[in-house]
Design a protein around this motif. Structure first.
Motif, PDB file in Angstrom:
ATOM      1  N   TRP A 115      -7.868   5.091   3.871  1.00 29.68           N
ATOM      2  CA  TRP A 115      -7.888   6.466   4.336  1.00 29.68           C
ATOM      3  C   TRP A 115      -6.902   7.033   2.991  1.00 29.68           C
ATOM      4  O   TRP A 115      -6.918   8.398   2.627  1.00 29.68           O
ATOM      5  N   TYR A 116      -5.775   6.446   2.910  1.00 27.49           N
ATOM      6  CA  TYR A 116      -4.846   6.795   1.768  1.00 27.49           C
ATOM      7  C   TYR A 116      -5.517   6.705   0.229  1.00 27.49           C
ATOM      8  O   TYR A 116      -4.685   7.164  -0.498  1.00 27.49           O
ATOM      9  N   ASP A 171       3.762  10.769   8.507  1.00 20.94           N
ATOM     10  CA  ASP A 171       4.055   9.351   8.039  1.00 20.94           C
ATOM     11  C   ASP A 171       4.222   8.364   8.972  1.00 20.94           C
ATOM     12  O   ASP A 171       4.118   7.191   8.598  1.00 20.94           O
ATOM     13  N   ARG A 202       6.256   5.581   2.781  1.00 19.33           N
ATOM     14  CA  ARG A 202       6.156   6.817   3.828  1.00 19.33           C
ATOM     15  C   ARG A 202       7.121   6.560   4.976  1.00 19.33           C
ATOM     16  O   ARG A 202       7.722   7.720   5.401  1.00 19.33           O
ATOM     17  N   LEU A 234      -6.732   2.129   6.846  1.00 16.51           N
ATOM     18  CA  LEU A 234      -5.483   3.224   6.691  1.00 16.51           C
ATOM     19  C   LEU A 234      -5.289   3.207   5.133  1.00 16.51           C
ATOM     20  O   LEU A 234      -5.047   4.282   4.578  1.00 16.51           O
ATOM     21  N   VAL A 235      -5.225   2.006   4.572  1.00 12.65           N
ATOM     22  CA  VAL A 235      -5.151   1.949   3.170  1.00 12.65           C
ATOM     23  C   VAL A 235      -6.490   2.529   2.375  1.00 12.65           C
ATOM     24  O   VAL A 235      -6.088   3.355   1.590  1.00 12.65           O
ATOM     25  N   ARG A 255      -5.818   4.015  -1.555  1.00 17.43           N
ATOM     26  CA  ARG A 255      -5.093   2.995  -2.031  1.00 17.43           C
ATOM     27  C   ARG A 255      -5.850   1.539  -2.094  1.00 17.43           C
ATOM     28  O   ARG A 255      -5.502   0.571  -2.806  1.00 17.43           O
ATOM     29  N   SER A 273       0.681  -1.330   0.068  1.00 22.64           N
ATOM     30  CA  SER A 273      -0.128  -0.065  -0.023  1.00 22.64           C
ATOM     31  C   SER A 273       0.858   1.298   0.053  1.00 22.64           C
ATOM     32  O   SER A 273       0.287   2.229  -0.024  1.00 22.64           O
ATOM     33  N   PRO A 287       0.750   6.503  11.419  1.00 17.92           N
ATOM     34  CA  PRO A 287      -0.042   5.248  10.861  1.00 17.92           C
ATOM     35  C   PRO A 287       0.606   3.784  11.739  1.00 17.92           C
ATOM     36  O   PRO A 287      -0.084   3.190  12.237  1.00 17.92           O
ATOM     37  N   ILE A 296       2.467   2.352   2.742  1.00 15.70           N
ATOM     38  CA  ILE A 296       2.631   2.961   4.063  1.00 15.70           C
ATOM     39  C   ILE A 296       4.027   2.570   4.446  1.00 15.70           C
ATOM     40  O   ILE A 296       4.635   3.688   5.119  1.00 15.70           O
TER      41      ILE A 296
END
Length: 428
Positions: free
Chosen positions: A256-257, A217, A77, A253-254, A259, A72, A220, A74
């Motif tokens: 939210w981004y 970053d 980042r 989280l994925v 992705r 993803s 998360p 994350i």
């Protein structure tokens, strides 16, 4: 019998068979030669009983969690943020490799996933910024080993299941040693780069405003750690339930981004299924081998052999450590854990050592096995991501970090409270 069993296992390992097949064939040979009973008939019951263990269900969940973080973006980042904060130290991105591995280990539970994820993100920088390639590769392989020490470690879950030891206590016991290990890795890098400044490469220039902005970053990963480990420590969830909570949080989280997609999920599930199939087959095969060894009396022979040596508890522990160091050159860490632990753990506990403390020592020895040739799996993971040159570069860069691992083992012998203080407080 003990010598014959060792020779059979050594021959099968040298024949380059998959490790799960090696363990099953060894079990069948030993049962046919040394037992009048058809022990192979018990295999199906053993496989079913082990595969339905509730605690073991957390393994595929943690593997899937690591896949999601990798694919993803994350993890990428996170690495960028860590690099901005640690670039001022002698060694620059070498510390980012260790720091990012530490953070990723706190969510993935897998050494291979940690080495593969951080290696994928970091390796493009090695030539671009002029780092000593061998040391850079070694920092990735060694940093990846933190995945089986820092909670939520899959290996600690399996050790707890084998020895009937509390997994939350094992997690508490491994937390401080895991952080010390990361610090020792970084300290070693500092010393090397002070002696050889050219190894440190070109530093990333960043302002304080850029550093503080990059903290977003890291949020998360930190939140994910608090969800997984916090739920275990507070008693809100078991390790398996905590893995489920972490997985749901990671998917959030994925999303939210932006992705989250069917293609991403397909890649994550495929990767997790392959890794889980390999892990579970090794675990099942090892349990069957342990059953055979127990029935034919080999476990008792090993116990008697060590007792007859007449060594002190400390001397016996040094023999055990030497045994694991040598064995780690030829066996994969997971297979070594599930095959040898049922034989050695009762001996160590009978000597008066705490099983929680020994779980941490054993995990460090398994870390060592991940970067010692010729079978160290992290060496091959990093080399596969590198995709060029000789694996000798990865081996040479990794072996210097063995010093830090032995230093931590020495500290744990001198000061057992490093591992036992948090579990004691937790028990209160």
């Amino acid at each position: 019998m003990l010598a014959n069993a060792s020779l059979i296992l050594a021959f099968l390992i040298c024949s380059s068979l998959p490790i799960a097949a090696t363990l099953i064939i060894a079990a069948l040979i030993l049962s046919f030669v040394y037992s009048p009973l058809p022990l192979f008939l018990a295999a199906s019951e053993i496989f079913w009983k082990v595969s339905t263990e509730f605690t073991l269900t957390s393994v595929p969940l943690f593997v899937l969690l690591g896949e999601i973080l990798l694919r993803s973006g994350i993890a990428e980042r996170m690495y960028g943020a860590v690099a901005l904060w640690l670039n001022r130290l002698p060694g620059g991105l070498l510390h980012a490799n260790i720091g990012a591995s530490t953070l990723f280990s706190a969510t993935s539970g897998s050494s291979v996933a940690t080495a593969a994820t951080i290696g994928t993100v970091a390796l493009p920088e090695v030539r671009r910024r002029g780092y000593n390639e061998r040391l850079f590769l070694g920092s990735l392989a060694a940093g990846g080993t933190l995945g089986i020490l820092i909670p939520p470690s899959i290996h600690l879950i399996i050790y707890g299941m084998i020895t009937n030891t509390s997994v939350p206590k094992l997690y508490l016991a491994a937390t401080v040693p895991g952080l010390i290990m990361a610090a020792l890795f970084s300290l070693l890098i500092v010393v090397i780069c002070l002696i050889k400044p050219s190894y440190g490469g070109e530093r990333i220039e960043a302002s304080w405003s850029q550093r503080f902005a990059s903290l977003a970053d890291l949020v998360p990963i930190i939140l994910l750690f608090l969800v997984v480990i916090g739920s275990i420590y507070t008693g809100f969830a078991t390790p398996t339930e905590a893995a489920s909570l972490g997985l749901v949080f990671a998917l959030g989280l994925v999303w939210w981004y932006g992705r989250l997609s069917l293609e991403l999920l397909h890649e994550c599930f495929t990767g997790a299924m392959k890794a889980t199939a390999m892990i579970m087959l090794i675990v099942l095969a090892s349990y069957f081998l342990n059953f055979v060894l127990s029935v034919i009396g080999l476990s008792q022979q090993l116990t008697s052999f060590i007792a007859d040596l007449g060594l002190s508890p400390l001397q016996t522990m040094l023999v055990v450590i030497g045994f694991f160091v040598v064995l780690g050159c030829f066996l994969e860490s997971l297979s070594m854990l599930v095959t040898i632990t049922p034989l050695v753990a009762p001996i160590v506990v009978a000597l008066g050592y705490d099983p929680v403390w020994f779980g941490v020592i054993l995990t460090i020895l398994l870390e060592l096995a991940l970067i010692t040739p010729p079978v160290g799996i992290n060496l091959y993971v990093v080399q596969a991501i590198r995709g060029r040159g000789s694996i000798q570069d990865v081996i040479a860069g990794s072996l210097v970090f063995v010093v830090s691992m032995f230093a931590l083992i020495g500290l744990l012998f001198a000061f057992p409270e490093i591992a036992l203080w948090l579990p004691a407080r937790f028990a209160e």
